[in-house]
Design a protein around this motif. Structure first.
Motif, PDB file in Angstrom:
ATOM      1  N   TRP A  82       0.971  -1.413   0.211  1.00  0.00           N
ATOM      2  CA  TRP A  82       0.459   0.009   0.051  1.00  0.00           C
ATOM      3  C   TRP A  82       0.611   1.584   0.065  1.00  0.00           C
ATOM      4  N   ILE A  83       1.703   1.416   1.238  1.00  0.00           N
ATOM      5  CA  ILE A  83       2.529   2.239   0.826  1.00  0.00           C
ATOM      6  C   ILE A  83       3.276   2.242  -0.913  1.00  0.00           C
ATOM      7  N   LEU A  84       4.001   1.823  -1.274  1.00  0.00           N
ATOM      8  CA  LEU A  84       4.486   1.702  -1.897  1.00  0.00           C
ATOM      9  C   LEU A  84       3.916   1.989  -3.621  1.00  0.00           C
ATOM     10  N   ASP A  85       2.437   1.542  -3.774  1.00  0.00           N
ATOM     11  CA  ASP A  85       1.722   2.240  -4.276  1.00  0.00           C
ATOM     12  C   ASP A  85       1.432   3.514  -4.280  1.00  0.00           C
ATOM     13  N   SER A  86       0.758   4.129  -2.856  1.00  0.00           N
ATOM     14  CA  SER A  86       0.429   5.558  -2.598  1.00  0.00           C
ATOM     15  C   SER A  86       1.058   6.692  -2.364  1.00  0.00           C
ATOM     16  N   VAL A  87       2.542   6.179  -2.741  1.00  0.00           N
ATOM     17  CA  VAL A  87       3.529   7.090  -1.942  1.00  0.00           C
ATOM     18  C   VAL A  87       4.434   7.167  -3.081  1.00  0.00           C
ATOM     19  N   GLY A 130       6.343   8.200  -6.409  1.00  0.00           N
ATOM     20  CA  GLY A 130       8.206   7.159  -7.008  1.00  0.00           C
ATOM     21  C   GLY A 130       8.477   6.384  -5.683  1.00  0.00           C
ATOM     22  N   ALA A 131       7.500   5.978  -4.995  1.00  0.00           N
ATOM     23  CA  ALA A 131       8.570   4.558  -3.874  1.00  0.00           C
ATOM     24  C   ALA A 131       8.888   4.095  -4.915  1.00  0.00           C
ATOM     25  N   ARG A 132       7.700   3.165  -5.142  1.00  0.00           N
ATOM     26  CA  ARG A 132       8.307   1.741  -6.025  1.00  0.00           C
ATOM     27  C   ARG A 132       9.009   1.708  -7.185  1.00  0.00           C
ATOM     28  N   ALA A 133       8.818   3.210  -7.479  1.00  0.00           N
ATOM     29  CA  ALA A 133      10.583   2.791  -8.443  1.00  0.00           C
ATOM     30  C   ALA A 133      11.739   2.671  -7.282  1.00  0.00           C
ATOM     31  N   LYS A 134      11.902   3.780  -6.183  1.00  0.00           N
ATOM     32  CA  LYS A 134      13.167   3.740  -5.734  1.00  0.00           C
ATOM     33  C   LYS A 134      13.480   3.178  -4.516  1.00  0.00           C
ATOM     34  N   ALA A 135      12.171   1.872  -4.391  1.00  0.00           N
ATOM     35  CA  ALA A 135      12.108   0.978  -3.976  1.00  0.00           C
ATOM     36  C   ALA A 135      13.118  -0.250  -4.834  1.00  0.00           C
ATOM     37  N   GLU A 136      12.793  -0.377  -5.952  1.00  0.00           N
ATOM     38  CA  GLU A 136      13.385  -1.226  -7.217  1.00  0.00           C
ATOM     39  C   GLU A 136      14.788  -1.110  -7.215  1.00  0.00           C
ATOM     40  N   LYS A 137      15.166   0.407  -6.745  1.00  0.00           N
ATOM     41  CA  LYS A 137      16.863   0.553  -6.976  1.00  0.00           C
ATOM     42  C   LYS A 137      17.401   0.410  -6.162  1.00  0.00           C
ATOM     43  N   GLY A 138      16.595   0.227  -4.887  1.00  0.00           N
ATOM     44  CA  GLY A 138      17.374  -0.886  -3.228  1.00  0.00           C
ATOM     45  C   GLY A 138      17.727   0.574  -2.760  1.00  0.00           C
ATOM     46  N   GLU A 139      16.743   1.682  -3.068  1.00  0.00           N
ATOM     47  CA  GLU A 139      16.987   3.211  -2.137  1.00  0.00           C
ATOM     48  C   GLU A 139      15.703   3.166  -1.063  1.00  0.00           C
ATOM     49  N   LEU A 140      15.091   2.522  -0.833  1.00  0.00           N
ATOM     50  CA  LEU A 140      14.144   2.417   0.182  1.00  0.00           C
ATOM     51  C   LEU A 140      14.776   1.343   0.622  1.00  0.00           C
ATOM     52  N   ALA A 141      14.003   1.266   2.168  1.00  0.00           N
ATOM     53  CA  ALA A 141      14.044   0.196   3.734  1.00  0.00           C
ATOM     54  C   ALA A 141      13.117   0.224   4.104  1.00  0.00           C
ATOM     55  N   PHE A 142      12.513  -0.960   4.455  1.00  0.00           N
ATOM     56  CA  PHE A 142      11.360  -1.555   5.402  1.00  0.00           C
ATOM     57  C   PHE A 142      11.822  -2.109   6.809  1.00  0.00           C
ATOM     58  N   GLY A 143      11.160  -1.831   7.374  1.00  0.00           N
ATOM     59  CA  GLY A 143      11.514  -2.472   8.935  1.00  0.00           C
ATOM     60  C   GLY A 143      10.118  -2.504   9.995  1.00  0.00           C
ATOM     61  N   THR A 144      10.076  -3.661  10.634  1.00  0.00           N
ATOM     62  CA  THR A 144       9.196  -3.365  11.869  1.00  0.00           C
ATOM     63  C   THR A 144       9.750  -2.062  12.485  1.00  0.00           C
ATOM     64  N   ILE A 145       9.095  -2.531  13.289  1.00  0.00           N
ATOM     65  CA  ILE A 145       9.902  -1.469  14.664  1.00  0.00           C
ATOM     66  C   ILE A 145      10.964  -1.399  14.847  1.00  0.00           C
ATOM     67  N   ASP A 146      11.323  -2.950  15.195  1.00  0.00           N
ATOM     68  CA  ASP A 146      12.627  -3.263  16.399  1.00  0.00           C
ATOM     69  C   ASP A 146      13.623  -2.943  14.977  1.00  0.00           C
ATOM     70  N   THR A 147      12.976  -3.010  12.938  1.00  0.00           N
ATOM     71  CA  THR A 147      14.605  -3.189  12.401  1.00  0.00           C
ATOM     72  C   THR A 147      15.046  -1.105  12.220  1.00  0.00           C
ATOM     73  N   TRP A 148      13.690  -0.345  12.733  1.00  0.00           N
ATOM     74  CA  TRP A 148      13.769   0.914  12.673  1.00  0.00           C
ATOM     75  C   TRP A 148      14.305   1.314  13.781  1.00  0.00           C
ATOM     76  N   LEU A 149      14.635   0.702  14.806  1.00  0.00           N
ATOM     77  CA  LEU A 149      15.539   1.196  15.795  1.00  0.00           C
ATOM     78  C   LEU A 149      16.400   0.742  16.012  1.00  0.00           C
ATOM     79  N   LEU A 150      16.821  -0.277  15.364  1.00  0.00           N
ATOM     80  CA  LEU A 150      17.724  -0.927  14.861  1.00  0.00           C
ATOM     81  C   LEU A 150      18.613  -0.265  14.442  1.00  0.00           C
ATOM     82  N   TRP A 151      18.066   0.400  13.708  1.00  0.00           N
ATOM     83  CA  TRP A 151      18.774   1.645  12.278  1.00  0.00           C
ATOM     84  C   TRP A 151      19.028   2.901  13.205  1.00  0.00           C
ATOM     85  N   LYS A 152      18.448   3.350  13.923  1.00  0.00           N
ATOM     86  CA  LYS A 152      18.139   4.499  14.527  1.00  0.00           C
ATOM     87  C   LYS A 152      19.515   4.546  15.510  1.00  0.00           C
TER      88      LYS A 152
END
Length: 493
Positions: free
Chosen positions: A144-149, A151-173
């Protein structure tokens, strides 16, 4: 054992972040807590601000550390988190491209309904993930996010975006953008992870139209996930990650088959450890991964009740008939029973074993004699009834009978609710002295990985029981109450 070492546990929940500092005896030395905002942009939609979650986490860390000796030695950090909640961010800027879509959010119900019409697809998903197709899980939120934002899907296909559940988000930060990882338990809640092969599945990614480039690496729950690269925890390893319910199961030390726990939070979440045996539910439950200390999978049956503590919040904030959650017990005990009132709090649909996203809550049996006390009592009872439905399904699927259930979460402070739960289940309910078992689970995982504890047997020595509630209700009364509850649910379905 490293006697001088402590574990910092980050418990990132649906309404706030709790941080615990745990010593080598399993005692909670200090605690910090910070709430954050819940956003409801449309009916059935629920969002969080990922940056606000990160700020709340930092504040809770600071509060916990400020209450302790500055010379303490922290051996490792554990993270546990609200599961399924989905964040997608830009790898370069570290900024989320859209608010976090929360596990409670039902916006992708239509997508799920369409997928369910393809029987072979639904069967393939269930076979690989142990899950049903539902808006609850992450995959349709990602799409839903990739299709609603824009340019998001194109950026995702290029490897420019990251997905995470909240654990992954906090680990990244915490690691300043150097680590993009998760654990088996969180990955198993996405609808994209094969729980037998323990890897992201190419066919599932195709079904949900999710590019693999955005997905994190996946590890056992007790692993080295990275090192903190920002103050005040710089240099400390992050060595335990688990979704909140699996973390609570581990925190209750339900590490053997046929051990079950129920966490009473915003919702109720029940898990039955089935060990190395993966059981396919015939009763509407989920098969999922429990915490593992190595690369071997540990399976569990899970049933989710969407609304538990949230029903008490509704009494306070929606109806205005209580001032605080603590007031419910006194009000409920002022009447002998509910006088025929049954509350079905299906505010966001019904979870296991019904899985009906479209139904909404109802109150049955109202008369001129109904009082606020009856409604409060019926609301508390509804939490126990929903849990009983799940436990009954678990026993049927596993072909076992249970003598005791371990409980945790904020609502277990209610003796009324715990006694009614024991009565309606006709099994003992065990309440531990330390009810912060979700945070403790993450601490245990991190402590085992970092050497603070050698094994689970060492942790068992530190476990203390607060109370055991023994069934007191006669069988006839129990059957009548269960009949009234099931009739009410049937009328909604």
């Amino acid at each position: 054992m490293v006697n001088s070492s402590y574990i910092l546990s980050i418990d990132q929940g649906t309404t706030g972040t709790t941080v615990l500092l745990v010593d080598s005896n399993g005692n909670i030395v200090s605690q910090g807590y910070k709430e954050f905002t819940q956003y409801y942009p449309q009916p059935g939609w629920v969002e969080h601000n990922p940056d606000e979650i990160w700020e709340a986490t930092q504040d809770a860390i600071k509060e916990s550390l400020d209450k302790t000796d500055t010379d303490i030695s922290i051996a490792g950090i554990g993270i546990t988190n609200q599961r399924e909640t989905t964040v997608i961010w830009d790898r370069k800027t570290g900024k989320p491209i859209y608010p976090a879509i929360v596990w409670q959010c039902r916006r992708t119900a239509e997508i799920c309904n369409e997928l369910r019409t393809e029987e072979s697809v639904a069967e393939d998903i269930r076979a690989k993930t142990g899950l049903v197709i539902d808006p609850y899980f992450s995959a349709t939120k990602i799409a839903w996010i990739l299709d609603s934002v824009n340019g998001a899907r194109a950026k995702a296909e290029k490897g420019e975006l990251a997905f995470g559940t909240i654990d992954t988000w906090l680990l990244w930060k915490l690691t300043d953008g150097t680590e993009h990882k998760t654990d088996y338990t969180n990955a198993s809640r996405t609808l994209l992870f094969d729980i037998d092969a323990l890897k992201w599945d190419e066919s599932l990614l195709h079904i949900f139209n999710v590019p693999e480039t955005i997905l994190p690496e996946v590890y056992p729950s007790s692993s080295h996930f990275g090192v903190v690269r920002i103050p005040p925890l710089e240099g400390i390893p992050i060595c335990g990650i688990a979704g909140d319910q699996q973390s609570a199961l581990f925190g209750q030390l339900c590490t053997q088959p046929d051990m079950v726990k129920n966490t009473y939070g915003t919702g109720c979440f029940l898990m039955l450890n089935t060990g190395s045996e993966r059981i396919a539910s015939k009763s509407g439950l989920l098969t999922t991964l429990a915490c593992s200390l190595n690369a071997e999978p540990v399976y569990a049956l899970e049933g989710s009740v969407f609304v538990a503590g949230a029903a008490v919040q509704w009494l306070r904030d929606g109806l205005g008939i209580i001032e605080s959650a603590a007031a419910t017990e006194k009000l409920a005990e002022q009447v002998e029973d509910t006088a025929g009132v049954v509350v079905v709090p299906a505010f966001t649909g019904l979870g296991a074993p019904y899985w009906n996203a479209d139904v909404r809550g109802a109150i049955f049996g109202l008369t001129r004699g109904t009082t606020q006390e009856h409604i409060v009592r019926a609301t508390l009872e509804s939490i126990a009834f929903q849990s009983a439905d799940v436990v009954t399904s678990m026993m049927t699927d596993a072909g076992t009978s249970l003598e005791r259930i371990r409980v945790d979460g904020g609502a277990v402070a209610s003796d009324f609710l715990m006694q009614f739960q024991a009565d309606i289940l006709n099994i003992e309910v065990e309440r531990p002295e330390r009810i912060e078992t979700t945070g403790l689970g993450a601490a245990y995982l991190a402590g085992l990985s970092s050497g603070v504890w050698h094994d689970v047997a060492e942790l068992e020595k530190h476990r203390k029981i607060n109370n055991v509630f023994v069934p007191q209700m006669d069988s006839k009364q129990r059957e009548l109450k269960l009949r009234d509850w099931r009739n009410a649910v049937r009328r909604l379905n």
